[in-house]
Design a protein around this motif. Structure first.
Motif, PDB file in Angstrom:
ATOM      1  N   GLY A 179       1.908  10.632 -16.119  1.00 25.76           N
ATOM      2  CA  GLY A 179       2.212  10.719 -14.689  1.00 25.76           C
ATOM      3  C   GLY A 179       1.842   9.491 -13.897  1.00 25.76           C
ATOM      4  N   ASN A 226       4.819  14.884 -14.786  1.00 27.30           N
ATOM      5  CA  ASN A 226       5.507  14.622 -13.507  1.00 27.30           C
ATOM      6  C   ASN A 226       4.831  15.377 -12.372  1.00 27.30           C
ATOM      7  OD1 ASN A 226       7.782  13.110 -14.695  1.00 27.30           O
ATOM      8  ND2 ASN A 226       8.240  15.086 -15.618  1.00 27.30           N
ATOM      9  N   PRO A 227       3.680  14.893 -11.950  1.00 30.38           N
ATOM     10  CA  PRO A 227       2.941  15.654 -10.932  1.00 30.38           C
ATOM     11  C   PRO A 227       3.547  15.562  -9.534  1.00 30.38           C
ATOM     12  CG  PRO A 227       1.775  13.641 -11.531  1.00 30.38           C
ATOM     13  CD  PRO A 227       3.004  13.673 -12.353  1.00 30.38           C
ATOM     14  N   GLY A 228       4.518  14.707  -9.350  1.00 28.78           N
ATOM     15  CA  GLY A 228       5.128  14.581  -8.017  1.00 28.78           C
ATOM     16  C   GLY A 228       4.325  13.646  -7.131  1.00 28.78           C
ATOM     17  N   PRO A 229       4.990  13.061  -6.112  1.00 24.08           N
ATOM     18  CA  PRO A 229       4.302  12.075  -5.265  1.00 24.08           C
ATOM     19  C   PRO A 229       3.280  12.710  -4.331  1.00 24.08           C
ATOM     20  CG  PRO A 229       6.499  12.482  -4.424  1.00 24.08           C
ATOM     21  CD  PRO A 229       6.376  13.292  -5.675  1.00 24.08           C
ATOM     22  N   ILE A 230       2.312  11.926  -3.910  1.00 25.75           N
ATOM     23  CA  ILE A 230       1.337  12.371  -2.913  1.00 25.75           C
ATOM     24  C   ILE A 230       1.780  11.793  -1.569  1.00 25.75           C
ATOM     25  CG2 ILE A 230      -1.064  12.153  -2.142  1.00 25.75           C
ATOM     26  CD1 ILE A 230      -1.892  12.045  -5.065  1.00 25.75           C
ATOM     27  N   ASP A 231       1.902  12.653  -0.580  1.00 27.93           N
ATOM     28  CA  ASP A 231       2.331  12.189   0.744  1.00 27.93           C
ATOM     29  C   ASP A 231       1.303  11.228   1.336  1.00 27.93           C
ATOM     30  OD1 ASP A 231       4.597  13.722   0.601  1.00 27.93           O
ATOM     31  OD2 ASP A 231       3.655  15.468   1.519  1.00 27.93           O
ATOM     32  N   ASP A 232       1.811  10.249   2.044  1.00 23.56           N
ATOM     33  CA  ASP A 232       0.923   9.222   2.621  1.00 23.56           C
ATOM     34  C   ASP A 232      -0.044   9.822   3.643  1.00 23.56           C
ATOM     35  OD1 ASP A 232       0.193   7.081   4.679  1.00 23.56           O
ATOM     36  OD2 ASP A 232       1.005   5.875   3.063  1.00 23.56           O
ATOM     37  N   LEU A 233       0.482  10.572   4.597  1.00 22.05           N
ATOM     38  CA  LEU A 233      -0.318  11.254   5.627  1.00 22.05           C
ATOM     39  C   LEU A 233      -1.403  10.375   6.246  1.00 22.05           C
ATOM     40  CD1 LEU A 233      -0.729  14.744   3.894  1.00 22.05           C
ATOM     41  CD2 LEU A 233       0.765  14.172   5.817  1.00 22.05           C
ATOM     42  N   ARG A 272      -5.013   3.944   7.423  1.00 21.78           N
ATOM     43  CA  ARG A 272      -6.480   3.840   7.285  1.00 21.78           C
ATOM     44  C   ARG A 272      -6.867   2.595   6.491  1.00 21.78           C
ATOM     45  NH1 ARG A 272      -5.899   9.351   6.587  1.00 21.78           N
ATOM     46  NH2 ARG A 272      -6.156   9.304   4.321  1.00 21.78           N
ATOM     47  N   VAL A 273      -6.078   2.297   5.447  1.00 20.56           N
ATOM     48  CA  VAL A 273      -6.368   1.083   4.658  1.00 20.56           C
ATOM     49  C   VAL A 273      -6.177  -0.158   5.538  1.00 20.56           C
ATOM     50  CG1 VAL A 273      -5.580  -0.352   2.725  1.00 20.56           C
ATOM     51  CG2 VAL A 273      -5.765   2.111   2.434  1.00 20.56           C
ATOM     52  N   MET A 274      -5.085  -0.178   6.301  1.00 19.08           N
ATOM     53  CA  MET A 274      -4.798  -1.355   7.132  1.00 19.08           C
ATOM     54  C   MET A 274      -5.878  -1.539   8.196  1.00 19.08           C
ATOM     55  SD  MET A 274      -2.290  -2.429   5.534  1.00 19.08           S
ATOM     56  CE  MET A 274      -1.956  -3.900   6.506  1.00 19.08           C
ATOM     57  N   GLN A 292       0.390   3.804  -3.000  1.00 18.31           N
ATOM     58  CA  GLN A 292      -0.693   4.715  -2.645  1.00 18.31           C
ATOM     59  C   GLN A 292      -0.669   6.005  -3.475  1.00 18.31           C
ATOM     60  OE1 GLN A 292      -0.460   7.782  -0.854  1.00 18.31           O
ATOM     61  NE2 GLN A 292       1.760   7.756  -0.550  1.00 18.31           N
ATOM     62  N   SER A 293       0.533   6.517  -3.707  1.00 15.53           N
ATOM     63  CA  SER A 293       0.644   7.780  -4.423  1.00 15.53           C
ATOM     64  C   SER A 293       0.118   7.629  -5.853  1.00 15.53           C
ATOM     65  CB  SER A 293       2.102   8.234  -4.423  1.00 15.53           C
ATOM     66  OG  SER A 293       2.237   9.427  -5.127  1.00 15.53           O
ATOM     67  N   GLU A 305       2.133  20.086  -3.085  1.00 19.33           N
ATOM     68  CA  GLU A 305       2.182  20.878  -4.307  1.00 19.33           C
ATOM     69  C   GLU A 305       0.832  21.480  -4.665  1.00 19.33           C
ATOM     70  OE1 GLU A 305       1.048  16.831  -5.838  1.00 19.33           O
ATOM     71  OE2 GLU A 305       2.143  17.725  -4.177  1.00 19.33           O
ATOM     72  N   GLN A 332      -8.977   3.811  -1.146  1.00 22.15           N
ATOM     73  CA  GLN A 332      -9.065   2.848  -0.034  1.00 22.15           C
ATOM     74  C   GLN A 332      -9.836   1.603  -0.493  1.00 22.15           C
ATOM     75  OE1 GLN A 332      -9.850   4.441   3.817  1.00 22.15           O
ATOM     76  NE2 GLN A 332     -10.978   2.645   4.481  1.00 22.15           N
ATOM     77  N   PHE A 362      -2.671   7.551   5.118  1.00 24.20           N
ATOM     78  CA  PHE A 362      -3.537   6.780   4.219  1.00 24.20           C
ATOM     79  C   PHE A 362      -3.327   5.276   4.397  1.00 24.20           C
ATOM     80  CE2 PHE A 362      -4.228   4.521   0.239  1.00 24.20           C
ATOM     81  CZ  PHE A 362      -5.541   4.843  -0.029  1.00 24.20           C
ATOM     82  N   THR A 363      -2.062   4.850   4.422  1.00 24.80           N
ATOM     83  CA  THR A 363      -1.776   3.415   4.563  1.00 24.80           C
ATOM     84  C   THR A 363      -2.389   2.872   5.852  1.00 24.80           C
ATOM     85  OG1 THR A 363       0.263   3.647   3.297  1.00 24.80           O
ATOM     86  CG2 THR A 363       0.096   1.708   4.681  1.00 24.80           C
ATOM     87  N   ARG A 405      -3.775   7.023  -5.804  1.00 25.65           N
ATOM     88  CA  ARG A 405      -4.520   8.218  -5.392  1.00 25.65           C
ATOM     89  C   ARG A 405      -4.440   9.313  -6.461  1.00 25.65           C
ATOM     90  NH1 ARG A 405      -1.945   9.426   0.210  1.00 25.65           N
ATOM     91  NH2 ARG A 405      -3.657  10.839   0.663  1.00 25.65           N
ATOM     92  N   ARG A 406      -3.258   9.420  -7.081  1.00 27.13           N
ATOM     93  CA  ARG A 406      -3.091  10.447  -8.120  1.00 27.13           C
ATOM     94  C   ARG A 406      -4.016  10.155  -9.303  1.00 27.13           C
ATOM     95  NH1 ARG A 406       1.896   9.505 -10.182  1.00 27.13           N
ATOM     96  NH2 ARG A 406       2.900  10.219  -8.296  1.00 27.13           N
ATOM     97  N   LEU A 420      -8.609  -2.370  -0.730  1.00 28.94           N
ATOM     98  CA  LEU A 420      -9.376  -3.437  -0.072  1.00 28.94           C
ATOM     99  C   LEU A 420      -9.768  -4.508  -1.085  1.00 28.94           C
ATOM    100  CD1 LEU A 420     -11.677  -1.432   2.385  1.00 28.94           C
ATOM    101  CD2 LEU A 420      -9.609  -2.714   2.904  1.00 28.94           C
ATOM    102  N   VAL A 444       0.850  -1.197   0.000  1.00 26.09           N
ATOM    103  CA  VAL A 444       0.000   0.000   0.000  1.00 26.09           C
ATOM    104  C   VAL A 444       0.886   1.247   0.000  1.00 26.09           C
ATOM    105  CG1 VAL A 444      -1.778   1.311   1.238  1.00 26.09           C
ATOM    106  CG2 VAL A 444      -1.877  -1.186   1.213  1.00 26.09           C
TER     107      VAL A 444
END
Lengths: 186, 82
Positions: free
Chosen positions: A144, B14-21, B26-28, A30-31, A115, A53, B23-24, A34-35, A57, A26
């Motif tokens: 991307g 290249n939008p750049g990564p999304i921080d987890d914050l 919540r999934v678990m 995840q990135s 960003e 999510q 999320f992982t 989610r993107r 699952l 995950v």
């Protein structure tokens, strides 16, 4: 866990129901998931994260069916795309959004996406939202996402040529929209 | 192409990564409960239990296994006659 391959982690989940191995999967993807969902849902981070999510699952429940013929990320993107179609409602989301109906990108959750918030990003999210569903899906998957055009076509279940023509049409519209907004800002 | 055109294409590609914050996490938390796995000793005990139960059922169903003794006697009798 960091140095284990995807297939090794998947084996651990399947054999021992190893939660830390699934957690690593995950964390790794995840990135990307989610993107993709943010682009598909028109930049709505809350709705996109709910779908993300649900994607993981579903992935967990159907991990046995993963044959390893495609990359794990491609397989996840396919699940994400199906989640989006199911949850968002194909008919609604595929309807063309009139230009004047293009609304601003939803506010990001607090502390989310370092960003987010730049003018360029908001413009791009709005421009993407104003494309029709097929063009937006093609561009969302082909740019991307670390997917080849062949993989993106496989996820969408359409021929490669169809994907490419949707991308070209979408890019032309984006270019026009971004240019007109740029002149408005200037 | 202007800088602006390059910028949005770059942003798209290249939008750049999304921080987890969280999320992982919540999934678990939303995963179904862990499958209960039996230890090796428990599995052996279950296997033994099934074998004993099957044996008892066999004895009960075939009257203490007397048919085996009868069959053996018949076999001996046939052999002697021959």
């Amino acid at each position: 866990m960091d140095n284990l391959s995807d297939s090794a982690l998947i084996s651990r989940v399947l054999v021992d129901d190893d939660r830390s191995a699934f957690s690593e999967l995950v964390r790794r993807y995840q990135s990307q998931v989610r993107r993709l969902l943010r682009k598909l849902t028109g930049g709505d981070p809350t709705f996109a994260d709910d779908l993300a999510q649900e994607t993981f699952l579903r992935g967990y429940r159907s991990l046995k069916s993963y044959r390893g013929t495609a990359r794990f990320s491609t397989w996840l993107c396919q699940i994400a795309y199906h989640c989006y179609l199911t949850e968002a409602g194909r008919a609604k989301t595929r309807a063309e959004v009139p230009e004047e109906a293009a609304r601003p990108m939803h506010e990001s959750a607090p502390g989310e996406s370092r960003e987010a918030g730049t003018l360029l990003q908001r413009d791009l999210a709005r421009a993407l939202e104003s494309l029709n569903g097929e063009e937006r899906e093609a561009i969302a998957l082909a740019f991307g996402q670390d997917l080849s055009h062949e993989e993106a076509a496989a996820v969408l279940g359409c021929p490669l040529g169809t994907l490419k023509s949707r991308i070209n049409r979408g890019l032309e519209k984006l270019e026009g929209r971004m240019a007109s907004w740029r002149s408005e800002h200037a | 192409m202007t800088d602006h055109d390059h910028d949005w294409r770059r942003q798209l590609e290249n939008p750049g990564p999304i921080d987890d914050l969280g999320f992982t996490g919540r999934v678990m938390d939303a995963l179904p409960p862990r499958r209960r796995r039996l230890s090796q000793a428990q599995r052996a005990a279950v296997l033994m239990g099934c074998a004993v139960l099957a044996g008892l059922l066999g004895l009960f169903a075939f009257r203490g296994g007397s048919f085996v003794a009868h069959a053996f006697r018949d076999l001996v009798a046939v052999t002697r006659r021959a």
